[in-house]
Design a protein around this motif. Structure first.
Motif, PDB file in Angstrom:
ATOM      1  N   ASP A 181      62.195  59.412  48.591  1.00 50.58           N
ATOM      2  CA  ASP A 181      62.571  59.113  47.454  1.00 50.58           C
ATOM      3  C   ASP A 181      61.331  59.164  46.176  1.00 50.58           C
ATOM      4  O   ASP A 181      60.564  58.199  46.444  1.00 50.58           O
ATOM      5  CB  ASP A 181      63.263  57.755  47.172  1.00 50.58           C
TER       6      ASP A 181
ATOM      7  N   VAL B 139      69.130  53.904  49.958  1.00 49.66           N
ATOM      8  CA  VAL B 139      67.763  54.266  50.573  1.00 49.66           C
ATOM      9  C   VAL B 139      67.426  53.436  51.593  1.00 49.66           C
ATOM     10  O   VAL B 139      68.114  52.306  51.789  1.00 49.66           O
ATOM     11  CB  VAL B 139      66.753  53.846  49.447  1.00 49.66           C
TER      12      VAL B 139
ATOM     13  N   ILE C 145      65.996  58.685  51.006  1.00 54.02           N
ATOM     14  CA  ILE C 145      67.433  58.784  50.661  1.00 54.02           C
ATOM     15  C   ILE C 145      68.389  58.941  51.611  1.00 54.02           C
ATOM     16  O   ILE C 145      68.180  60.071  52.443  1.00 54.02           O
ATOM     17  CB  ILE C 145      67.527  59.630  49.410  1.00 54.02           C
TER      18      ILE C 145
ATOM     19  N   VAL D 124      70.643  51.006  44.555  1.00 54.78           N
ATOM     20  CA  VAL D 124      69.290  51.519  44.854  1.00 54.78           C
ATOM     21  C   VAL D 124      68.276  50.240  45.096  1.00 54.78           C
ATOM     22  O   VAL D 124      67.625  50.143  46.274  1.00 54.78           O
ATOM     23  CB  VAL D 124      68.801  52.666  44.132  1.00 54.78           C
TER      24      VAL D 124
END
Length: 303
Positions: free
Chosen positions: A72, A9, A81, A90
Motif C-alpha cells: 500500500d 489492508v 492491500i 483502511v
C-alpha cells in the motif's frame, strides 16, 4: 485467506497469523497442505509471507502479480492491500488500537455531520507497544517474555501513513491517557463521554469553539452522566473548569459532582473558555473563566 477475509489492508504479522492457522488446521477450505509441511518454522513463515506480498521497491515488474498482495503506497510502514475499503475502514484495519475521535467521533455518535477530514486517536509509542505485546500474547498463547524473536519472525508494527489516505486527509493524534472506545461493527470511536471531553480540549479539531458550544447545548444533557464521569477523571483542571461552566451555568445542571470542580478555578489567572482566542472582559465569576466567544447569550459578567 487474506482476500477471503477481505480486510482493506493486512500487515506482515497478520499474514503470519494466517500461516499459523493454516498449519494448525492442516489446510484451508477443501485444500489440505502437503504432509511434508509438518511444522511452521520461522524460516518457513518468512518464506510464505514473502511469497504472498509484492513491493515495487524490490522487483522489476510494474504491477503486482494476481497471486500476491500489493504494497500500500499510502503507508510508510509495510502494509498490503487485501480488499476494498474507504479511508476509515483502511485506518481501522491498519491500526487495531486507534479509534475515531473529535469531529469524526461526533459524527460516529450521530451528533454532527461527517467531516471531510478523518480524526483518529491512538496510544503514544509506549502505549502502543504495550498494547501490541498484549495482542501477541493473546494471539500466540504465551507470555510476551516467552516469545522468542527467533521463533516468531513478525511482530505488530505501528502504522505510519501519508497525509492523504484513500482521498481523505487523516489526522492521527497520539494520546498518553487511556483510550475508551465504543464499537459498531468494524468501526471504533471514542466513547461518548470522551468525545465531549475531547471536543472541549481541542475545539479546533471539532469545527471550532462555536461548533463545540452548539454540540454541548444540543446534546450534553442527554449524556450528562457519561460526560461528568469522564471529565471528573481528567487530570487537567482547566477542562473541569470549562466543562463546569458549560454544564452548570449554560445548561443549568445542578449536580454536586460538577459543583466540586469549582475548587479547580484559580483567581487572578487568565483562563479562557477558548484557549486559542484572545482574553475577553466577559467572564464567569464562579468559574474564574473568560467567556471569550462570540455567543453573547452565554451567561457572563463584564468587568
Amino acid at each position: 485467506m487474506a482476500r477471503d477475509a477481505a480486510p482493506p489492508v493486512v500487515s506482515e504479522f497478520d499474514l503470519y497469523l494466517l500461516a499459523r492457522r493454516l498449519f494448525a488446521d492442516r489446510g484451508y477450505g477443501d485444500t489440505p497442505i502437503p504432509p511434508r509441511n509438518r511444522t511452521l518454522s520461522a524460516r518457513r513463515a518468512r518464506t510464505l509471507v514473502s511469497q504472498a506480498i509484492w513491493n515495487p521497491a524490490f522487483t522489476l515488474t510494474s504491477e503486482a502479480p494476481p497471486n500476491k498482495l500489493p504494497y500500500d503506497p499510502e503507508f510508510l510502514s509495510p502494509l498490503y492491500i487485501a480488499g476494498q475499503g474507504d479511508t476509515v475502514a483502511v485506518m481501522m484495519a491498519a491500526d487495531p488500537f486507534c479509534c475515531l475521535s473529535h469531529a469524526s467521533a461526533v459524527a460516529f455518535h450521530g451528533l454532527g455531520d461527517e467531516s471531510s477530514d478523518v480524526h483518529l486517536v491512538a496510544p503514544d509509542r509506549a502505549g502502543w507497544v504495550g498494547r501490541a505485546a498484549r495482542l501477541m500474547e493473546q494471539a500466540l498463547g504465551k507470555p510476551i517474555y516467552d516469545i522468542d524473536s527467533e521463533d516468531v519472525p513478525f511482530r505488530p508494527v505501528r502504522p505510519r501513513c501519508d497525509v492523504m489516505v484513500r482521498g481523505r486527509r487523516v489526522h492521527r493524534h497520539e494520546m498518553r491517557h487511556p483510550i475508551v472506545a465504543a464499537e459498531r461493527g468494524d468501526l471504533r470511536a471514542t466513547a461518548i463521554g470522551e468525545t465531549f471531553r475531547d471536543s472541549l480540549d481541542k475545539p479546533e479539531w471539532c469545527g471550532g469553539i462555536d461548533a463545540v458550544i452548539a454540540l454541548w447545548q444540543c446534546h450534553a444533557l442527554r449524556h450528562r452522566d457519561a460526560i461528568i464521569a469522564t471529565v471528573d477523571a481528567s487530570s487537567e483542571k482547566i477542562l473541569r473548569v470549562r466543562a463546569g461552566y458549560l454544564l452548570e451555568e449554560m445548561l443549568r445542571i445542578d449536580d454536586p459532582r460538577v459543583a466540586a470542580w469549582v475548587s479547580d478555578a484559580q483567581r487572578g489567572s487568565s483562563r479562557k473558555l477558548d484557549a486559542a482566542a484572545p482574553y475577553a472582559s466577559r467572564f464567569s465569576a464562579r468559574w474564574m473563566l473568560s467567556i471569550n466567544v462570540a455567543d453573547a447569550s452565554l451567561p457572563s459578567q463584564t468587568l
